[in-house]
Design a protein around this motif. Sequence first.
Motif: not given
Length: 64
Positions: A30-39
């Motif tokens: 849930r915490r990682r859901a909003g992050r960009a995939g390229w990161r």
Amino acid sequence: MTADPWLAGLSVLNLGLGVLGVSRARRWARRRAGRAGWRALVRLVPYAMPVALYVWAATAAPRG
């Protein structure tokens, strides 16, 4: 003295850590859901470099 009690203790510890990891996975996702995939891909580059170097060296090496 045999290794059986030690192996049993390590197995129980491993099981407990596995259950803890599974129980925390939903919150982590849930915490990682909003992050960009390229990161995430950029963070994996240092781990992929030794593998890529090995594959390159294995294919570039002269075969005799």
